[in-house]
Design a protein around this motif. Sequence first.
Motif, PDB file in Angstrom:
ATOM      1  N   LEU A  83       0.829  -1.202   0.000  1.00 33.76           N
ATOM      2  CA  LEU A  83       0.000   0.000   0.000  1.00 33.76           C
ATOM      3  C   LEU A  83       0.866   1.255   0.000  1.00 33.76           C
ATOM      4  CD1 LEU A  83      -2.730  -1.211   2.512  1.00 33.76           C
ATOM      5  CD2 LEU A  83      -3.150  -0.510   0.152  1.00 33.76           C
ATOM      6  N   ALA A  84       1.952   1.216   0.749  1.00 33.80           N
ATOM      7  CA  ALA A  84       2.858   2.370   0.760  1.00 33.80           C
ATOM      8  C   ALA A  84       3.470   2.586  -0.623  1.00 33.80           C
ATOM      9  CB  ALA A  84       3.947   2.163   1.807  1.00 33.80           C
ATOM     10  N   ALA A  85       3.831   1.484  -1.294  1.00 35.74           N
ATOM     11  CA  ALA A  85       4.411   1.590  -2.632  1.00 35.74           C
ATOM     12  C   ALA A  85       3.412   2.168  -3.624  1.00 35.74           C
ATOM     13  CB  ALA A  85       4.892   0.219  -3.100  1.00 35.74           C
ATOM     14  N   LEU A  86       2.121   1.937  -3.387  1.00 33.07           N
ATOM     15  CA  LEU A  86       1.079   2.478  -4.257  1.00 33.07           C
ATOM     16  C   LEU A  86       0.755   3.935  -3.930  1.00 33.07           C
ATOM     17  CD1 LEU A  86      -1.388  -0.577  -4.340  1.00 33.07           C
ATOM     18  CD2 LEU A  86       0.015   0.264  -6.236  1.00 33.07           C
ATOM     19  N   GLY A  87       1.379   4.464  -2.888  1.00 25.27           N
ATOM     20  CA  GLY A  87       1.129   5.851  -2.491  1.00 25.27           C
ATOM     21  C   GLY A  87      -0.068   6.022  -1.581  1.00 25.27           C
ATOM     22  N   ALA A  88      -0.658   4.924  -1.129  1.00 29.72           N
ATOM     23  CA  ALA A  88      -1.840   4.975  -0.250  1.00 29.72           C
ATOM     24  C   ALA A  88      -1.365   5.025   1.203  1.00 29.72           C
ATOM     25  CB  ALA A  88      -2.736   3.770  -0.498  1.00 29.72           C
ATOM     26  N   ILE A  89      -0.895   6.189   1.617  1.00 27.43           N
ATOM     27  CA  ILE A  89      -0.254   6.317   2.930  1.00 27.43           C
ATOM     28  C   ILE A  89      -1.228   6.037   4.064  1.00 27.43           C
ATOM     29  CG2 ILE A  89       1.023   7.859   4.460  1.00 27.43           C
ATOM     30  CD1 ILE A  89       2.476   6.975   1.879  1.00 27.43           C
ATOM     31  N   ASP A  90      -2.439   6.591   3.968  1.00 23.05           N
ATOM     32  CA  ASP A  90      -3.407   6.390   5.057  1.00 23.05           C
ATOM     33  C   ASP A  90      -3.820   4.931   5.176  1.00 23.05           C
ATOM     34  OD1 ASP A  90      -4.108   9.144   6.198  1.00 23.05           O
ATOM     35  OD2 ASP A  90      -4.213   9.473   4.051  1.00 23.05           O
ATOM     36  N   ALA A  91      -4.043   4.277   4.032  1.00 22.61           N
ATOM     37  CA  ALA A  91      -4.411   2.864   4.066  1.00 22.61           C
ATOM     38  C   ALA A  91      -3.262   2.025   4.604  1.00 22.61           C
ATOM     39  CB  ALA A  91      -4.806   2.391   2.669  1.00 22.61           C
ATOM     40  N   SER A  92      -2.030   2.359   4.199  1.00 19.15           N
ATOM     41  CA  SER A  92      -0.862   1.643   4.684  1.00 19.15           C
ATOM     42  C   SER A  92      -0.719   1.795   6.195  1.00 19.15           C
ATOM     43  CB  SER A  92       0.397   2.160   3.975  1.00 19.15           C
ATOM     44  OG  SER A  92       1.551   1.562   4.496  1.00 19.15           O
ATOM     45  N   GLN A  93      -0.888   3.024   6.682  1.00 23.53           N
ATOM     46  CA  GLN A  93      -0.735   3.249   8.119  1.00 23.53           C
ATOM     47  C   GLN A  93      -1.882   2.630   8.917  1.00 23.53           C
ATOM     48  OE1 GLN A  93       0.084   7.378   8.999  1.00 23.53           O
ATOM     49  NE2 GLN A  93       2.211   7.151   8.320  1.00 23.53           N
ATOM     50  N   ALA A  94      -3.090   2.615   8.333  1.00 25.79           N
ATOM     51  CA  ALA A  94      -4.210   1.968   9.018  1.00 25.79           C
ATOM     52  C   ALA A  94      -3.980   0.468   9.123  1.00 25.79           C
ATOM     53  CB  ALA A  94      -5.511   2.260   8.268  1.00 25.79           C
ATOM     54  N   CYS A  95      -3.426  -0.105   8.072  1.00 28.33           N
ATOM     55  CA  CYS A  95      -3.080  -1.528   8.084  1.00 28.33           C
ATOM     56  C   CYS A  95      -2.014  -1.813   9.136  1.00 28.33           C
ATOM     57  CB  CYS A  95      -2.613  -1.931   6.683  1.00 28.33           C
ATOM     58  SG  CYS A  95      -2.191  -3.664   6.477  1.00 28.33           S
ATOM     59  N   ALA A  96      -0.971  -0.965   9.167  1.00 25.60           N
ATOM     60  CA  ALA A  96       0.092  -1.114  10.157  1.00 25.60           C
ATOM     61  C   ALA A  96      -0.446  -0.924  11.575  1.00 25.60           C
ATOM     62  CB  ALA A  96       1.210  -0.113   9.879  1.00 25.60           C
ATOM     63  N   LEU A  97      -1.379   0.011  11.724  1.00 29.64           N
ATOM     64  CA  LEU A  97      -1.990   0.275  13.030  1.00 29.64           C
ATOM     65  C   LEU A  97      -2.690  -0.980  13.560  1.00 29.64           C
ATOM     66  CD1 LEU A  97      -4.136   3.390  13.944  1.00 29.64           C
ATOM     67  CD2 LEU A  97      -4.946   1.121  14.486  1.00 29.64           C
ATOM     68  N   LYS A  98      -3.499  -1.595  12.714  1.00 22.26           N
ATOM     69  CA  LYS A  98      -4.222  -2.795  13.140  1.00 22.26           C
ATOM     70  C   LYS A  98      -3.251  -3.915  13.488  1.00 22.26           C
ATOM     71  CE  LYS A  98      -8.726  -2.144  10.961  1.00 22.26           C
ATOM     72  NZ  LYS A  98      -9.795  -2.787  10.161  1.00 22.26           N
ATOM     73  N   ASN A  99      -2.204  -4.032  12.697  1.00 22.21           N
ATOM     74  CA  ASN A  99      -1.215  -5.082  12.943  1.00 22.21           C
ATOM     75  C   ASN A  99      -0.507  -4.854  14.280  1.00 22.21           C
ATOM     76  OD1 ASN A  99      -0.139  -7.476  11.993  1.00 22.21           O
ATOM     77  ND2 ASN A  99       1.527  -6.503  10.869  1.00 22.21           N
ATOM     78  N   ALA A 100      -0.145  -3.608  14.539  1.00 26.31           N
ATOM     79  CA  ALA A 100       0.528  -3.302  15.806  1.00 26.31           C
ATOM     80  C   ALA A 100      -0.401  -3.549  16.991  1.00 26.31           C
ATOM     81  CB  ALA A 100       1.010  -1.855  15.792  1.00 26.31           C
ATOM     82  N   ALA A 101      -1.641  -3.105  16.882  1.00 29.41           N
ATOM     83  CA  ALA A 101      -2.586  -3.261  17.990  1.00 29.41           C
ATOM     84  C   ALA A 101      -2.873  -4.729  18.285  1.00 29.41           C
ATOM     85  CB  ALA A 101      -3.886  -2.527  17.661  1.00 29.41           C
ATOM     86  N   ALA A 102      -2.925  -5.549  17.232  1.00 34.29           N
ATOM     87  CA  ALA A 102      -3.241  -6.964  17.423  1.00 34.29           C
ATOM     88  C   ALA A 102      -2.168  -7.683  18.226  1.00 34.29           C
ATOM     89  CB  ALA A 102      -3.409  -7.645  16.064  1.00 34.29           C
ATOM     90  N   PHE A 103      -0.943  -7.154  18.206  1.00 34.35           N
ATOM     91  CA  PHE A 103       0.154  -7.793  18.928  1.00 34.35           C
ATOM     92  C   PHE A 103       0.624  -6.961  20.125  1.00 34.35           C
ATOM     93  CE2 PHE A 103       0.110  -9.809  14.817  1.00 34.35           C
ATOM     94  CZ  PHE A 103       0.316 -11.152  15.131  1.00 34.35           C
ATOM     95  N   GLY A 104      -0.293  -6.088  20.605  1.00 32.18           N
ATOM     96  CA  GLY A 104      -0.048  -5.391  21.857  1.00 32.18           C
ATOM     97  C   GLY A 104       0.845  -4.185  21.791  1.00 32.18           C
ATOM     98  N   ARG A 105       1.191  -3.724  20.591  1.00 28.26           N
ATOM     99  CA  ARG A 105       2.070  -2.551  20.477  1.00 28.26           C
ATOM    100  C   ARG A 105       1.196  -1.291  20.423  1.00 28.26           C
ATOM    101  NH1 ARG A 105       4.035  -5.908  16.416  1.00 28.26           N
ATOM    102  NH2 ARG A 105       3.641  -4.351  14.773  1.00 28.26           N
TER     103      ARG A 105
END
Length: 611
Positions: A491-513
Amino acid sequence: MRGRPVRNLLEIIQQRKIDRVAAAYGVAAWLVIQAAAITFPAFDAPAWVLKVLIVGAIIGFPVTLWIAWHLTPVPHSGRYPAPPPSKATDIALLALLAGVVLFSAVEIAAQTGLLPGVAKRGVAPASTAARVPDQPPLRTSIAVLPFVNMSGDASKEYFSDGISEELLNQLASTPALRVAAQTSSFAFKGTNEDIRSIARELNVGAVLEGSVREDGQHVRITAQLINAADGFQLWSQTYDRDLSNILQVQDDIARAIIASLTHGYLGNTAANPEPSHSPINPQAYREYLQGQALSGLKTVEDDAKAINLFTAVTQTQPKFAPAYAALGRTYIHSAEFQNRRADYVAAAETALNRALVLDPGNLEALWTHLAVALMKWDWDAAAADARRLKSLNPHSVFTLRGLNSYYSSLGFPEQQAAVLREATRLDPLSFVDLNNLATVYNDRGEYAEAESAASDALTLRPDRVLTLYTLCSAYVGMKRANRAQILVDQLAALGAIDASQACALKNAAAFGRKAEAHTLADNIAARFPAFVFGETDIGIFYLAAGDVSRAIVWFGRAYDKRDDQLFAIPDKAAIPPALLKSQGWIALNRKPEARAWQAAHDRLLAELSSN
């Protein structure tokens, strides 16, 4: 005598212990593959890694035997002379044998889908196969292919496509028919694919095709209805008419098709026909079809052009209901991409009300009117529109998509998933319906189903940002951290910064970060409005980061904006219980509008329970 060479070969194999080498290799390979099958998923390894290991084991078998044959000496027993040193011809023959075995192994791997990126021969890719219907097509099901432009002018393509779409919508208004939606039917434009193959993919019993020749005031339409079972014509006709009578021609074609598919048991009437078709100004009709083509492009700029065209048509033809319906639909689409622009919503409602006065059975107008009611939190009007849609045609794609929005807003994800599944049967090549279905599965915590639906959608639009994000949410739900991270990077490579960060956010939250997730939520909030994330979405991001108070702030903004998804938040699987216990959420739900939503929810629950 003929058996002696074979016996000699077997004895030599035993003497060189090739049989033991083969058995040992088979056991070792099996153990390695079994261990890999167990351990690879635990480390979130891509599926292709295991497939490559299996193919490597197959290829390694003949190679191992070849090495054993040439490196293992034969004990000289005296019964047979010691074998002579290998000749070049022997090596060539063994290489040829190994090549045959290798080719066979690769062929088997390809046929069974073991090789990554290689589709099974003669079998649809897995994502396409997932869309294969589980029941035979109804006799009264039909797909309308885009009619061929025979005008000799490529710029008139919009006209032939528009005629096809108008016929499709008219047939879709008939409850006795199941009509494949436009997205799927028009996907075969210009493919020259066999009619029976198209019918199988769309799961219909008949296909309508034809051509249009438009020349000034004159139009010639040729149409033929094909039986999907045997490829023979059920009906065909050519119409040479004045363009001002185009509405009557469309009605005549629809009546003939309905009679052919139902063998006349509906009588000689189409569904919801207008009492009479007064002549339409040819230029106004061209502008109407041009507007339809532009609005189908789904951009803000093209929507603006379409709005101008539809407005001009309504002024020239003030009793032409489809133009008002199209105008209202385009206003709403444009409003959604401009943060629910209030003046567009008001203009849409005015146009839709006029369309429904002229034609109370216009499914497109009702569907869009329902969307406006949900935007305004007018739950009673939304319920009336939903009931009206179901009574007119419960199997129309317009009805199903309207009910999807209705059930989503009122917090009924199970019913939402059911109508979307039926919509994907009517429109199996619809990216939007598949993505919406994947989103609902994520909301319900059915992550494997969400992954499947999102993957199907991505076969249609491989780099679609919205679906890549939806797929990432499914991977996070399944705790597939590595796969989610791959999508973050994509997503970051496609320039979709918000979608990329939202994806990263969910991933971090799922593992307690939580701290990392909170920083990402702050970044997305700072760029609001961006991508397709609204106030409610950002509030949910803060919930994932563990910040209930900040989430309540954004839910308050969603309340002020009249976000119809706000009160259904507790029905999502990943919502933490702490939200419902917070004073901010309790205070929000004490407001009169929240109580009105709850009353509408309870009425719908009682209605569904009684059915």
